[in-house]
Design a protein around this motif. Structure first.
Motif, mmCIF file in Angstrom:
data_model
loop_
_atom_site.group_PDB
_atom_site.id
_atom_site.type_symbol
_atom_site.label_atom_id
_atom_site.label_comp_id
_atom_site.label_asym_id
_atom_site.label_seq_id
_atom_site.Cartn_x
_atom_site.Cartn_y
_atom_site.Cartn_z
ATOM 1 N N LEU A 196 21.916 21.895 55.332
ATOM 2 C CA LEU A 196 23.232 22.134 54.720
ATOM 3 C C LEU A 196 23.879 20.817 54.315
ATOM 4 N N ARG A 197 23.772 19.847 55.208
ATOM 5 C CA ARG A 197 24.366 18.549 54.914
ATOM 6 C C ARG A 197 23.700 17.920 53.685
ATOM 7 N N LYS A 200 24.790 19.648 50.475
ATOM 8 C CA LYS A 200 26.169 19.254 50.160
ATOM 9 C C LYS A 200 26.217 17.841 49.566
ATOM 10 N N GLN A 201 25.452 16.921 50.171
ATOM 11 C CA GLN A 201 25.450 15.539 49.663
ATOM 12 C C GLN A 201 24.885 15.475 48.249
ATOM 13 N N ARG A 204 27.274 16.829 45.695
ATOM 14 C CA ARG A 204 28.382 15.923 45.394
ATOM 15 C C ARG A 204 27.933 14.809 44.454
ATOM 16 N N VAL A 223 30.761 24.721 54.150
ATOM 17 C CA VAL A 223 30.231 24.142 52.929
ATOM 18 C C VAL A 223 31.037 24.482 51.668
#
Lengths: 338, 325
Positions: A196-197, A200-201, A204, A223
């Motif tokens: 998930l991280r 998300k990164q 972005r 998220v």
């Protein structure tokens, strides 16, 4: 929406998907995703989440079709595009991450060869360029020792690593829209948190529009910017994550939140709030509000006709004639049989 | 208190082409009557292998195992005794039910196998079992494909209860269900426990679910228990770095912070586990001693036991042992 706001990246408008062109499965579904925005699409199995994703990608099975409504990606109407054009958009401008990485990957090709295939199809790269880019992509999704992993077969990798490869494939052609259908459901919690991280990164960095499909409200809370709650084929509640999860109004949303265990029965002897019954099948959907048969607030007018999705405050929209009061506390069981 | 399940240094090794796989590597635990022990850990940590030993689907390589006071053996009488003492509820109710049998017949099957009662008595018992798990007469002549996922899991539970076992092993029994249905089935497990004085070994990868149903929680990593204690102690104090990582990974209220300490990498292969502390390859606090000595479970107050050389360092002042509430 104000008229001078930039056109959203993806705009789904009154979408209807039906089986055999007669039985609607997804009805009156509208939402939009701007560049750089994450929209969480939540609901239980059978509510039409994955069908919505497949409709956007134009990957619906033969007996399913979009019977009305529109899907616009960057101003292009996807439902009317010729097959050839859709093929060139898929994997290029819009890409998808699937739930089960093992079935999304070809077991008899190395992960490197699969990445090269995507790049050569859409970007007409030479084999050498594509291979170099593929190694870069594996590094981008934080796969250790990417050059060596390039020659690995999917079955030799762990679930988390495989899902990273699927993400690398989805991002290979710098898509503008990324659809992730339960991307972490098959993974362990610790690996889920890593993936998930990562998503998300990467989102972005590339300013992607992300449609995150999940049954897990916790994942959405973590998220997403906005949330669309679906039940039995239609949107019942939508708004920013703070609006919908902070002050849920639809009895279904309230039920979903309360049904999730959050304490210890041994300590507080508090039974979980149940939503009685189960989701009706598409042929058996009631004439009125689809949630009425399971709803603690249902009254005669709910059973008479389908309510419309109407704005309440801010961007919060609701399809309910008798919603919960705006100040419903999250933790307390809300008038549901237990 | 009577112990319904007791294991002492239980081991289950498999011989594979790449060497010996230590699925369960010295597990000692016990569960009292009417108690729920939750077992959590990532896939491959040995949760299901332990469950298989307990219900007798796998024979342990070494160690002691006692179910309802008897050590199960291979003789026919002993196998029958074990089947009556412990039953299992599986993750996927569609896979666990015979699609060609009606609900009534599925629930009746264990009674037939064990030659319980006459046909009429069994029929009455089936109706009673169905009612206990919230199914009606309407469901009895149906076939599994005509039921929803939640109803199918109720059928599995009714079948598991048919022989009136003391211990129910639930292996990811609610993981395949939607949240709203999951709540129904969890409530059912809890009310059945009270009604029948049942004991559960409740296995799940979902720490929130395990915390909700369990009196005590055991955390497993690479075949060993790394932390065990009262549910709230484990959930709040989580003195083992692995438990802390599991709690931190629960998708929850906090927006996904960059600073939250997430575990890197995956569970190492149980064929060739790291020396010393098996968790040291992913542990943010690993030190020299971790590679040399295997940590054993140590008492850290309030019934919490932790297998970490440096567990004391992770005690936060606000969590100092106090009277359990």
């Amino acid at each position: 929406m104000t008229t001078n706001a930039p056109a959203p990246l993806l705009e789904v408008d009154r979408l209807k998907v039906s089986v055999s062109r007669t039985v609607p499965i997804v009805e009156d579904l509208s939402f939009a995703i701007a560049a750089g925005e994450t929209v969480g699409l939540v609901g239980e199995s059978g509510c039409g989440k994955s069908l919505t994703a497949l409709a956007i990608m134009r990957l619906l099975a033969g007996n399913l079709s979009v019977t009305s409504g529109s899907i616009q990606l960057d101003g292009e109407e996807l439902t009317k595009l010729p097959e050839e054009r859709i093929r060139s958009l898929r994997g290029d401008k819009m890409a998808m991450i699937y739930q089960e990485p093992l079935t999304a990957l070809n077991p008899v090709m190395t992960v490197g060869a699969q990445l090269v295939e995507v790049l050569r199809t859409h970007r007409k790269m030479s084999k050498r360029e594509a291979a170099a880019r593929a190694v870069e992509l594996l590094a981008l999704v934080r796969i250790p020792d990417p050059a060596a992993r390039f020659n690995e077969y999917p079955h030799r990798m762990s679930g988390g690593m495989r899902q990273r490869v699927v993400i690398a494939m989805a991002l290979a052609c710098d898509p503008k829209l990324l659809i992730a259908d339960e991307p972490t459901t098959a993974l362990d919690v610790t690996v889920q948190a890593q993936v998930l991280r990562l998503i998300k990164q990467l989102q972005r960095e590339a300013n992607l529009g992300l449609l995150l499909i999940t049954h897990d409200l916790g994942v959405v809370r973590q998220v997403a910017d906005r949330i669309v709650v679906m039940y039995a084929g239609s949107v019942v509640e939508t708004g920013t994550v703070a609006e919908v999860l902070g002050s849920p109004r639809h009895p279904y949303t309230v039920g979903l939140i309360a049904a999730r265990p959050s304490g210890s029965f041994a300590v507080d002897a508090q039974k979980l709030v149940e939503i009685s019954g189960s989701v009706p099948s598409p042929e058996a959907r009631p004439k009125g509000c689809v949630f009425a048969p399971r709803c603690p607030n249902a009254q005669d007018d709910c059973r008479a006709s389908r309510p419309h999705l109407l704005p309440t405050t801010g961007s919060h929209e609701l399809r309910c004639l008798h919603p919960m009061p705006a100040s419903t506390p999250l933790s307390a069981p809300v008038g549901m049989p237990s | 208190m009577t112990q319904v399940l007791r294991t002492e240094d239980l081991r289950l090794y498999h011989n594979t082409a790449r060497g010996q796989l230590r699925a369960v590597d010295g597990v000692s635990l016990s569960i009292a009557r009417g108690e729920t022990l939750g077992l959590v850990g990532e896939s491959g940590c040995g949760k299901s292998s332990l469950a298989k030993c307990v219900v007798g689907l796998d024979a342990p390589t070494s160690g002691t195992l006692e179910v309802a006071g008897v050590t199960p053996g291979k003789s026919r009488a002993m196998r029958i005794a074990r089947a009556q003492a412990v039953q299992m509820v599986f993750q996927d109710p569609s896979g666990a039910l015979n699609p060609r049998l009606s609900v009534a017949r599925i629930i009746e099957e264990p009674l037939r196998v064990h030659g319980t009662g006459t046909a009429a008595e069994r029929r009455a018992q089936v109706a009673e079992l169905a009612q206990k798990v919230g199914l009606s007469d309407y469901h009895l002549p149906r076939f599994p494909h005509e039921l929803s996922g939640g109803q199918r899991q109720r059928v599995s539970i009714a079948r598991a209860l048919a022989l009136n076992p003391a211990l129910l092993v639930c292996d990811e029994a609610v993981s395949a269900l939607d949240v709203s249905v999951q709540a129904q089935v969890l409530n059912l497990f809890i009310s059945l426990q009270k009604e029948l004085d049942l004991t559960y070994l409740f296995i799940s990868h979902d720490l929130s679910v395990v915390r909700y149903v369990s009196h005590r929680i055991a955390v497993m990593y690479l075949g060993r228990i790394v932390e065990i204690g009262p549910a709230e102690e484990v959930f709040h104090r989580h003195l083992h770095p692995y438990t802390r990582a599991l709690v931190a990974a629960i998708p929850g209220d906090e927006a996904l912070g960059e600073e939250a300490a997430l575990l890197e990498g995956d569970v190492p292969s149980p064929v060739n586990p790291p020396s010393g502390c098996a968790f040291r390859t992913r542990c943010p606090h690993t030190r020299e001693r971790c590679a040399a000595d295997v940590p054993h479970l140590r008492d850290l107050g309030n019934g919490l036991q932790v297998a970490c050389h440096f567990a004391e360092e992770f005690i936060r002042p606000e969590d100092m042992p106090q009277a359990a509430g």
